[in-house]
Design an enzyme around this catalytic site. Sequence first.
Site, PDB file in Angstrom:
ATOM      1  N   LYS A 131      81.079  85.307  58.232  1.00 29.22           N
ATOM      2  CA  LYS A 131      80.200  85.113  59.281  1.00 29.22           C
ATOM      3  C   LYS A 131      80.575  83.876  60.082  1.00 29.22           C
ATOM      4  O   LYS A 131      80.704  83.749  61.343  1.00 29.22           O
ATOM      5  CB  LYS A 131      78.648  85.050  59.089  1.00 29.22           C
ATOM      6  CG  LYS A 131      77.763  84.916  60.260  1.00 29.22           C
ATOM      7  CD  LYS A 131      77.858  85.992  61.304  1.00 29.22           C
ATOM      8  CE  LYS A 131      77.205  85.553  62.581  1.00 29.22           C
ATOM      9  NZ  LYS A 131      75.661  85.514  62.419  1.00 29.22           N
ATOM     10  N   LYS A 166      75.650  75.453  66.388  1.00 28.46           N
ATOM     11  CA  LYS A 166      75.338  75.116  64.945  1.00 28.46           C
ATOM     12  C   LYS A 166      76.365  75.594  64.105  1.00 28.46           C
ATOM     13  O   LYS A 166      77.035  75.247  63.094  1.00 28.46           O
ATOM     14  CB  LYS A 166      73.808  75.869  64.428  1.00 28.46           C
ATOM     15  CG  LYS A 166      73.569  76.031  62.910  1.00 28.46           C
ATOM     16  CD  LYS A 166      72.517  77.133  62.732  1.00 28.46           C
ATOM     17  CE  LYS A 166      72.995  78.330  62.984  1.00 28.46           C
ATOM     18  NZ  LYS A 166      72.319  79.634  62.405  1.00 28.46           N
ATOM     19  N   THR A 199      72.214  83.364  59.428  1.00 28.21           N
ATOM     20  CA  THR A 199      73.504  82.701  59.600  1.00 28.21           C
ATOM     21  C   THR A 199      73.293  81.404  58.954  1.00 28.21           C
ATOM     22  O   THR A 199      72.890  80.372  59.625  1.00 28.21           O
ATOM     23  CB  THR A 199      74.142  82.553  60.874  1.00 28.21           C
ATOM     24  OG1 THR A 199      74.533  83.876  61.254  1.00 28.21           O
ATOM     25  CG2 THR A 199      75.501  81.840  60.685  1.00 28.21           C
TER      26      THR A 199
END
Length: 314
Positions: A181, A249, A106
């Site tokens: 995502k 994050k 990711t």
Amino acid sequence: MTSTIDAGVCGFIGLGLMGMGMAKNLLKKRQHHLIIWNRDTGKARDLATAFPGRVTVANTPKEVVSTAQVTFSMLSTLEASAAVFEGPDGVLAGTGPSTAIVDCATLTPERMAEMATQVEEKGAIFLEAPVSGSKGPAEQGTLIFMCAGDKALYERVAEDLDAMGKARYFLGAVGAASRMKIVVNMTMGGMLACFSEGLGLAKAADLPLEDLLEILDGGACACPMFKLKGPHMLRRSYDAAFPLKHAQKDMRFAVELGDKLAQPLPVSAAANEVYKRARQQGHEDDDFSAVAEVTVHHDKQVNGGAANGKAGRA
């Protein structure tokens, strides 16, 4: 389409919480010989021991990429990706015209696009393939792959993706999968932060939290994540399936993407601040359900940490 690399050599870089389960599913369900690299060499050796004769431990990422017909990469952060991808013995150093890279991390869409360009400039092909799912689905082979980039490579590794996951989607040009995502993880992170606030309000109102979990599970708010995480949040048990630092994050990536697109994200921006506070309290390596330490168990915090040290750890 049937994979053209049956019984071939497949590379895997990154054997962390996600990568280990993914690599094991490739070994269990496919006939590949894996050549692997991981910063923690002990994990790589453990995998080789568990599958004798099926796994080769490489000394560098370069060795993996230059040997394998297709290499899967699963690294947790932008910093790790840059170090492993661009280092002197990294992925790019081993990339050539016969190379195929499938990156499952990711990262930001911009980073994925940069990596794709670097790979393609060497005559190789690239597929971004981030996943929805955490440690359990990685081990069970029930991840959801969001893919973009080289369509022929997507079709070529279809059976490999199916060995590691329960669903896969091709979304177009590189960057689209990372954007999807980010949206998925933003939604998930926001849901858990709101759920945590609900638990906190119920606790402050002197309501039975176990009953709240049952009431939510019996109505329109029912969802697998609340059912799974709720009991752990009440017990303050946060063994990491998805580390909180990675959840934060991803929330940050979402807020940054919203800024670039002039898309208001007030709820997600607020949730990001809650996760940041949990990190400041020492929970960054705990599961992201440790966000409950901010909203549910804040009365038990002492000097910025859990009253009994690391929350929920026996």
